[in-house]
Design an enzyme around this catalytic site. Structure first.
Site, PDB file in Angstrom:
ATOM      1  CB  SER A  20      -1.829   1.634  14.434  1.00  0.00           C
ATOM      2  OG  SER A  20      -1.859   0.573  13.499  1.00  0.00           O
ATOM      3  CD  GLU A  22       2.326   4.078   6.458  1.00  0.00           C
ATOM      4  OE1 GLU A  22       2.612   2.956   6.911  1.00  0.00           O
ATOM      5  OE2 GLU A  22       2.325   4.357   5.244  1.00  0.00           O
ATOM      6  CG  ASP A 114      10.551   1.203  -2.785  1.00  0.00           C
ATOM      7  OD1 ASP A 114      10.121   0.063  -2.521  1.00  0.00           O
ATOM      8  OD2 ASP A 114       9.865   2.237  -2.709  1.00  0.00           O
ATOM      9  CG  PHE A 224       1.221   2.836  -4.087  1.00  0.00           C
ATOM     10  CD1 PHE A 224       2.521   3.305  -4.196  1.00  0.00           C
ATOM     11  CD2 PHE A 224       0.878   2.086  -2.976  1.00  0.00           C
ATOM     12  CE1 PHE A 224       3.461   3.042  -3.208  1.00  0.00           C
ATOM     13  CE2 PHE A 224       1.809   1.810  -1.994  1.00  0.00           C
ATOM     14  CZ  PHE A 224       3.103   2.289  -2.108  1.00  0.00           C
ATOM     15  CG  HIS A 274      -1.108   0.219  10.162  1.00  0.00           C
ATOM     16  ND1 HIS A 274      -0.624   0.961  11.220  1.00  0.00           N
ATOM     17  CD2 HIS A 274      -0.414   0.639   9.060  1.00  0.00           C
ATOM     18  CE1 HIS A 274       0.317   1.781  10.788  1.00  0.00           C
ATOM     19  NE2 HIS A 274       0.462   1.620   9.484  1.00  0.00           N
TER      20      HIS A 274
END
Length: 303
Positions: A20, A22, A114, A224, A274
């Site tokens: 999959s 994103e 967040d 990140f 993913h």
């Protein structure tokens, strides 16, 4: 010349590989064109689903909905729309869910979101909003027959006091109706294996899909990772050291790192992946080819 052991198809026995992808909603006409080029590149690999992210505080709500609705209208892909608890009342969020339902979307990725104050601030539920991701999952399931994916953290959520507390949170989401968990990205596969062991020992049996970051920009990925509590091993930093001004080599190294990771997970019995694409398809497409995935036309020709 024979193929290296790491790339031989014999490493891919058993059940078929499923993937999959994103994406995030575009901010400009140029970005939208780039996004759809990426979608068109990856769509022939027949992904299980494609997800579209939801900006902090619902900042991309309309763009997320537009992207998901276009996926329904113009492709055969199964879209999953991200949704968070932040910045909206229950009524507002329920309206968004109904909008997805009416657009033909049957899969939602439910996230707490967040803190409104940004990194380092405490999370506070929106007045009149959903209190937690488990609460959100329950609300989504009450509004329709949705598949609901949730997040999971091989190195635990940075706000969790312990792994036990973190898995308590996952259990609450499963009890509320979550059908799948997708992990935060990681680079040490032993972290994922230990996490799955903990989850299964707790009696949680939903799929725990590894989230794979293909490193398009090492500095950005490392920054990140620090914000989300994911570790960056020294060996990984060493591989990318000095490549800031050498994009071609950076791409080759990134492909090699991701290939090593996913093929090792395949050896461990993982069959679902993913990919966090960052709206860029080429590296992800290459990794999927290494996993043995081919466009439908090539599969038919080989049959």
């Amino acid at each position: 010349m024979t193929a290296p052991d790491t790339l031989r198809p014999s490493r891919l026995p058993g059940a078929p590989i499923r993937v999959s992808f994103e994406f995030f909603p575009p901010k400009s006409a140029e970005a939208e064109a780039a996004l759809w080029r990426s979608i068109e590149r990856l769509a022939p690999l027949d992904p299980d689903f494609v997800s579209v992210t939801y900006g902090a505080g619902g900042s991309t709500r309309e763009r997320t909905h537009n992207t998901v609705a276009r996926l329904v209208r113009e492709t055969r892909l199964k879209p999953a729309a991200h949704l968070t608890c932040v910045g909206a009342t229950r009524r507002e969020i329920d309206d968004v869910v109904r909008g997805y339902r009416d657009a033909g979307v049957r899969h939602v990725v439910a996230l707490r979101g967040d803190p409104a104050g940004g990194p380092g601030t405490a999370y506070e539920a929106h007045p009149g909003g959903y209190d937690s991701s488990a609460d959100l999952v329950r609300g989504i399931r009450a509004l329709g027959d949705f598949e609901v994916s949730v997040s999971a953290y091989p190195e635990k959520h940075p706000e969790s006091s312990s792994f036990d507390a973190d898995i308590d949170g996952l259990a609450a989401k499963v009890d509320a109706g979550a059908t799948r968990a997708i992990t935060q990205f990681f680079f040490d596969n032993s972290l994922y294996a230990r996490y799955v062991e903990r989850v299964r020992a707790r009696g949680i049996d939903i799929p725990i899909i590894p989230g794979i970051a293909v490193i398009q920009n090492f500095k950005q990925t490392a920054n990140f990772a620090r914000k989300t509590g994911a570790s960056v091993p020294d060996w990984l930093a060493d591989r990318f050291a000095g490549l800031e001004s050498d994009p071609a080599t950076h791409q080759l190294v990134a492909a090699g790192v991701a290939a090593e990771q996913v093929l090792d997970l395949v050896d461990q019995g993982v069959r679902d992946f993913h990919f966090y694409t960052m709206n860029r398809a080429e590296l992800v497409y290459a990794i999927c080819r290494l996993l043995g995935l081919k466009p439908e036309g090539e599969r038919a020709a080989a049959a």
